[in-house]
Design an enzyme around this catalytic site. Sequence first.
Site, PDB file in Angstrom:
ATOM      1  CG  MET A 155      47.109  45.017  37.186  1.00 53.53           C
ATOM      2  SD  MET A 155      45.916  45.641  38.345  1.00 53.53           S
ATOM      3  CE  MET A 155      46.283  47.373  38.296  1.00 53.53           C
ATOM      4  N   GLY A 156      46.303  40.958  38.008  1.00 50.73           N
ATOM      5  CA  GLY A 156      45.600  40.026  37.128  1.00 50.73           C
ATOM      6  C   GLY A 156      44.123  40.366  37.133  1.00 50.73           C
ATOM      7  NE  ARG A 157      41.614  35.243  36.458  1.00 46.26           N
ATOM      8  CZ  ARG A 157      42.239  34.139  36.059  1.00 46.26           C
ATOM      9  NH1 ARG A 157      42.106  33.708  34.812  1.00 46.26           N
ATOM     10  NH2 ARG A 157      42.979  33.420  36.885  1.00 46.26           N
ATOM     11  CB  ILE A 158      41.305  39.471  41.889  1.00 51.49           C
ATOM     12  CG1 ILE A 158      40.588  38.140  41.619  1.00 51.49           C
ATOM     13  CG2 ILE A 158      40.750  40.127  43.160  1.00 51.49           C
ATOM     14  CD1 ILE A 158      40.885  37.033  42.609  1.00 51.49           C
ATOM     15  NE  ARG A 234      45.228  29.928  47.967  1.00 49.51           N
ATOM     16  CZ  ARG A 234      44.059  30.380  47.530  1.00 49.51           C
ATOM     17  NH1 ARG A 234      43.604  31.564  47.959  1.00 49.51           N
ATOM     18  NH2 ARG A 234      43.327  29.670  46.688  1.00 49.51           N
ATOM     19  CD  GLU A 263      43.777  30.142  55.010  1.00 50.63           C
ATOM     20  OE1 GLU A 263      42.858  29.526  54.452  1.00 50.63           O
ATOM     21  OE2 GLU A 263      44.300  31.163  54.532  1.00 50.63           O
ATOM     22  CG  HIS A 282      40.652  31.671  52.537  1.00 51.80           C
ATOM     23  ND1 HIS A 282      41.782  30.919  52.337  1.00 51.80           N
ATOM     24  CD2 HIS A 282      40.272  32.113  51.304  1.00 51.80           C
ATOM     25  CE1 HIS A 282      42.068  30.896  51.047  1.00 51.80           C
ATOM     26  NE2 HIS A 282      41.156  31.610  50.387  1.00 51.80           N
TER      27      HIS A 282
HETATM   28  P1  NAP Z   1      45.427  36.034  37.867  1.00 52.58           P
HETATM   29  O1  NAP Z   1      44.464  36.666  36.954  1.00 52.58           O
HETATM   30  O2  NAP Z   1      46.241  34.888  37.381  1.00 52.58           O
HETATM   31  O3  NAP Z   1      46.387  37.171  38.427  1.00 52.58           O
HETATM   32  C1  NAP Z   1      47.550  36.908  39.142  1.00 52.58           C
HETATM   33  C2  NAP Z   1      48.549  38.022  38.830  1.00 52.58           C
HETATM   34  O4  NAP Z   1      49.724  37.803  39.629  1.00 52.58           O
HETATM   35  C3  NAP Z   1      48.972  38.061  37.384  1.00 52.58           C
HETATM   36  O5  NAP Z   1      48.764  39.349  36.873  1.00 52.58           O
HETATM   37  C4  NAP Z   1      50.456  37.719  37.417  1.00 52.58           C
HETATM   38  O6  NAP Z   1      51.150  38.515  36.453  1.00 52.58           O
HETATM   39  C5  NAP Z   1      50.858  38.120  38.837  1.00 52.58           C
HETATM   40  N1  NAP Z   1      52.030  37.369  39.304  1.00 52.58           N
HETATM   41  C6  NAP Z   1      52.226  36.034  39.245  1.00 52.58           C
HETATM   42  N2  NAP Z   1      53.440  35.736  39.746  1.00 52.58           N
HETATM   43  C7  NAP Z   1      53.997  36.906  40.126  1.00 52.58           C
HETATM   44  C8  NAP Z   1      55.244  37.266  40.710  1.00 52.58           C
HETATM   45  N3  NAP Z   1      56.176  36.339  40.976  1.00 52.58           N
HETATM   46  N4  NAP Z   1      55.510  38.574  40.965  1.00 52.58           N
HETATM   47  C9  NAP Z   1      54.584  39.516  40.652  1.00 52.58           C
HETATM   48  N5  NAP Z   1      53.378  39.251  40.101  1.00 52.58           N
HETATM   49  C10 NAP Z   1      53.089  37.949  39.849  1.00 52.58           C
HETATM   50  O7  NAP Z   1      44.697  35.483  39.185  1.00 52.58           O
HETATM   51  P2  NAP Z   1      43.407  36.086  39.914  1.00 52.58           P
HETATM   52  O8  NAP Z   1      42.194  35.414  39.404  1.00 52.58           O
HETATM   53  O9  NAP Z   1      43.488  37.559  39.904  1.00 52.58           O
HETATM   54  O10 NAP Z   1      43.672  35.519  41.403  1.00 52.58           O
HETATM   55  C11 NAP Z   1      44.850  35.882  42.100  1.00 52.58           C
HETATM   56  C12 NAP Z   1      45.025  35.057  43.369  1.00 52.58           C
HETATM   57  O11 NAP Z   1      44.098  35.495  44.356  1.00 52.58           O
HETATM   58  C13 NAP Z   1      44.720  33.558  43.226  1.00 52.58           C
HETATM   59  O12 NAP Z   1      45.836  32.853  42.731  1.00 52.58           O
HETATM   60  C14 NAP Z   1      44.331  33.137  44.617  1.00 52.58           C
HETATM   61  O13 NAP Z   1      45.433  32.590  45.306  1.00 52.58           O
HETATM   62  C15 NAP Z   1      43.883  34.437  45.272  1.00 52.58           C
HETATM   63  N6  NAP Z   1      42.447  34.418  45.623  1.00 52.58           N
HETATM   64  C16 NAP Z   1      42.072  34.456  46.940  1.00 52.58           C
HETATM   65  C17 NAP Z   1      40.738  34.458  47.268  1.00 52.58           C
HETATM   66  C18 NAP Z   1      40.285  34.489  48.712  1.00 52.58           C
HETATM   67  O14 NAP Z   1      39.237  33.945  49.029  1.00 52.58           O
HETATM   68  N7  NAP Z   1      41.013  35.128  49.607  1.00 52.58           N
HETATM   69  C19 NAP Z   1      39.751  34.404  46.267  1.00 52.58           C
HETATM   70  C20 NAP Z   1      40.163  34.377  44.936  1.00 52.58           C
HETATM   71  C21 NAP Z   1      41.511  34.382  44.632  1.00 52.58           C
HETATM   72  P3  NAP Z   1      52.533  38.018  35.788  1.00 52.58           P
HETATM   73  O15 NAP Z   1      52.323  36.598  35.376  1.00 52.58           O
HETATM   74  O16 NAP Z   1      52.743  38.978  34.677  1.00 52.58           O
HETATM   75  O17 NAP Z   1      53.562  38.186  36.855  1.00 52.58           O
END
Ligand code: NAP
Length: 316
Positions: A155-158, A234, A263, A282
């Site tokens: 539960m981060g930004r996305i 991912r 990929e 992707h």
């Molecule tokens: P973000 O804001 O950093 O959110 C990631 C969340 O994951 C955080 O809330 C973090 O919380 C949680 N997390 C990290 N490690 C964890 C674990 N071991 N267990 C449970 N939760 C965990 O990142 P975002 O901007 O939302 O992006 C998330 C991911 O989406 C990116 O890293 C990227 O790989 C992927 N993405 C994919 C696409 C696509 O084209 N398909 C596009 C954009 C992003 P805690 O640190 O509290 O655990």
Amino acid sequence: MKPIIYITQKLPDEAVAELQQSYEVRMWHDDQTSAPKEEIVKQVKEAHALWAMLSNQIDNEVFEAAPKLKIVANLAVGYNNIDLDAARKHGVMVTNTPEVLTEATADLTFALLLATARRIIEAEKSVRSGDWKSWSPMGMAGQQVGGATLGIIGMGRIGEAVARRGQGFGMNILYHNRTRRSLEDVKYAGLDELLQQSDFVVILTPLTEETRGMIGERELSLMKNTACLINVARGGIVDEQALYEALKSEKIWGAGLDVFEQEPVPLDHPLLSLPNVTVLPHIGSAAIQTRLSMMALNAEAIHSCLEGRSVKNRVC
Ligand code: NAP
């Protein structure tokens, strides 16, 4: 002599026009494929900045070959393709492109969830192929989204932006993170509890040592047999063989995948043989405005770094 920037895939002219005024911009010639590793290793010998794509493995071999390199600007929010320890060892900063892609990626996540739940791709194909014979009481019936339980892992930004969309659909929202957050109208759950209770499980964590293989046979066995797994994070986070077995044996109902361990996913990959999987190449952040904003962030990071100013979105 102007500082040299190497870009590993062809970009639109407007994305590099400003950089070209101050720097020598060298770029791989194709926008459909990225420069192979040996070309990157060759190009970084002279480069001061490297503009990388998420498909490039930027590892110690690249840093070893790059004596002048000051920055790797990755055109993605995820940076699992870059060896940060090697970057630190060689004194190179690394940046990413967060926030500007949050809404577009949440849109795509929800589109994939809906497409999987309501069998949109399968239904569309049935119209074009002539398989649509008449309205049928259970024809193309899928899973109801409105009022269902949405479990968000990461539960981060996305994740938060996906939760807002789910709330608009009247869904109950659960989430799992390592750190609990104070958010309105969403409930924290342990991973197992989230998997057991959710109708839709959405993965939105980064790929790290901790999250690699986080969803395997045991975790899939906890899910409802009417549930869907949606992965827009991912590929390596989900054990693809275990997912194939769970879908084939109908332990879970469906999956929507925007990302894969390899990929492009090979055409003979077992997951592609299943009807209850919706697959995308992707495209999470692939909205025109979003991609241009991501490129603007990368250009700004490189410019700031080479001018010796403070650099935004540093991950190391
Ligand atoms: P973000 O804001 O950093 O959110 C990631 C969340 O994951 C955080 O809330 C973090 O919380 C949680 N997390 C990290 N490690 C964890 C674990 N071991 N267990 C449970 N939760 C965990 O990142 P975002 O901007 O939302 O992006 C998330 C991911 O989406 C990116 O890293 C990227 O790989 C992927 N993405 C994919 C696409 C696509 O084209 N398909 C596009 C954009 C992003 P805690 O640190 O509290 O655990």
